[in-house]
Design an enzyme around this catalytic site. Sequence first.
Site, PDB file in Angstrom:
ATOM      1  N   ASP A 143     -24.940  15.219  18.408  1.00 10.80           N
ATOM      2  CA  ASP A 143     -24.997  14.216  17.354  1.00 10.80           C
ATOM      3  C   ASP A 143     -26.159  14.492  16.388  1.00 10.80           C
ATOM      4  OD1 ASP A 143     -24.009  11.495  16.458  1.00 10.80           O
ATOM      5  OD2 ASP A 143     -26.152  11.093  16.693  1.00 10.80           O
ATOM      6  N   GLU A 162     -26.135  30.122  31.007  1.00 10.29           N
ATOM      7  CA  GLU A 162     -26.273  30.114  32.474  1.00 10.29           C
ATOM      8  C   GLU A 162     -25.040  29.535  33.147  1.00 10.29           C
ATOM      9  OE1 GLU A 162     -29.530  27.859  34.139  1.00 10.29           O
ATOM     10  OE2 GLU A 162     -30.822  28.599  32.522  1.00 10.29           O
TER      11      GLU A 162
HETATM   12  C1  GLC Z   1     -23.488  10.502  13.965  1.00 10.28           C
HETATM   13  C2  GLC Z   1     -22.350   9.736  14.594  1.00 10.28           C
HETATM   14  C3  GLC Z   1     -22.358   8.335  14.058  1.00 10.28           C
HETATM   15  C4  GLC Z   1     -23.684   7.699  14.406  1.00 10.28           C
HETATM   16  C5  GLC Z   1     -24.859   8.537  13.924  1.00 10.28           C
HETATM   17  C6  GLC Z   1     -26.137   8.095  14.549  1.00 10.28           C
HETATM   18  O1  GLC Z   1     -23.322  10.673  12.611  1.00 10.28           O
HETATM   19  O2  GLC Z   1     -21.138  10.388  14.367  1.00 10.28           O
HETATM   20  O3  GLC Z   1     -21.296   7.574  14.534  1.00 10.28           O
HETATM   21  O4  GLC Z   1     -23.757   6.424  13.831  1.00 10.28           O
HETATM   22  O5  GLC Z   1     -24.708   9.887  14.249  1.00 10.28           O
HETATM   23  O6  GLC Z   1     -26.156   8.427  15.904  1.00 10.28           O
END
Ligand code: GLC
Length: 508
Positions: free
Chosen positions: A194, A228
């Site tokens: 993310d 790994e």
């Molecule tokens: C990314 C995710 C989104 C979230 C953001 C903060 O963009 O896809 O849904 O709100 O990160 O974590």
Amino acid sequence: MSETWWRGAAIYQVYPRSFADGNGDGVGDLAGLRSRLPYLSDLGVNAVWITPWYPSPLADGGYDVADYRDIDPVFGTLAEAERFIAEAHARDIKVIIDVVPNHSSTASEWFKQALAAGPGSPERERFWFRDEPGEWRSIFGGPAWTQVPDGQWYLHLFAPEQPDLNWTNPEVHAEFHDVLRFWFDRGVDGIRIDSAALLAKPEGLTGRFEDLDEVHDVYRSWRRISDEYGGRVLIGEVWLPDQERFARYLRPDELHTAFNFDFLACPWDPARLRSVIERTLATHVPLGAPPTWVLSNHDVARVVTRYGRADTSWDHGDRRDGVPSDLGLGFRRARAAALLAMALPGGVYIYQGEELGLPEVDDIPGELRQDPIWTRSGHTVPGRDGCRVPLPWSGDEPPFGFGAGRPWLPQPEDWRKLTVEAQTADLGSMLTLYRTALRIRARLLGDGTLTWREHGPEVLAFTRDSGLTCVTNLSAAPVPLPPHEEILLTSGPLDEGLLPPDTTAWLM
Ligand code: GLC
């Protein structure tokens, strides 16, 4: 499947709260997901990517993670997650989970310890605490700094409940190394990272906060861990229009793939699409990394709605929520775009519900909206709930087989035509198109290269390694099909042998 299964995979994105509810509380869960594994097998996807399933106060749909090594009770238990992984594997479906390293949650043990330990403590050094707030604004609107009772301020690039982690602190690195191992040991086949370009912050916490060079050290070390484990796939959420900067994440000792948001954001326009496809290939081919083709996810308006608007491009900064759409037109284009995306060389991502042609739900009452974008914009930007409405499975009225309870977001009454049940019986449905296309794709498409066929300026046509030719008509008039022996699939009916506007054909 081989260790490089992901190079040409069709990956289905599950937003677990909205996929299927097994226990009747109106929220999707692991029991629901497990019960619908046969559906995913029938659909023909190679992998599922599950958005965060960890314990979370849900300030941002689970992207505020309180514990990276457990499952939120609303979804089930860790043991159940392990069963799910085993059952998916038994069906030859790989499992990718979401790891959120840029920020954690104010409900995490670390943050609670930081508050208790006070200013100047090592516990506060896991986050960004300062005596004065900085000038950055949160990506969700409002200031990016929030004050705690003892007077200090902490940084959150997203919601206040999502404190940013301090990636200059070796403890933070060690923690995530351990989290990766925790899940790899439980059999997950890869992770989606993310906000992957945000982790490293500039000194002084001012200026640009995206894509600092130090972030690459993180991914080099993660790649060593993935190696790994025999090459578990690392997938970056990297929103960077600059291809040269984007490509750095895909160097051979970093991430395996990253989402292609240029493709997602591109308007339904032949020249623009062709240039995005060419640019994508030019970026990836020299690195030996497979491109990905992404049309939507849980953060953007549904494809059917987007492609039916006068402006079909996507822009995070200007979501155009509620802008009118010709859904009939959008639906035709979404079908054509699905075949285009599935034919391109590399991996393809399918966000749950796209295979049903669900439109964006624009009329969710304000008091039911959950996206922090809605609250932090002072109720001016509706945000992302409209693409997160629980799936319609069967029956004539809500909850449409989603589960026994009232779904956490209301489903439109007219989704009766869009249920899995209704579409399974309909040879002309979006679901039938996806099922058929994924079957053909498994045989003839995926990883590899393409050769362009010139077929007029408003037609995209290319031939893949297998000999399959994909042709998409983006002009306003029907066009003849290129020479072929067999029509494998079309996204809509031909018009006296001609390919109508907004239609794709797969030919051999
Ligand atoms: C990314 C995710 C989104 C979230 C953001 C903060 O963009 O896809 O849904 O709100 O990160 O974590």
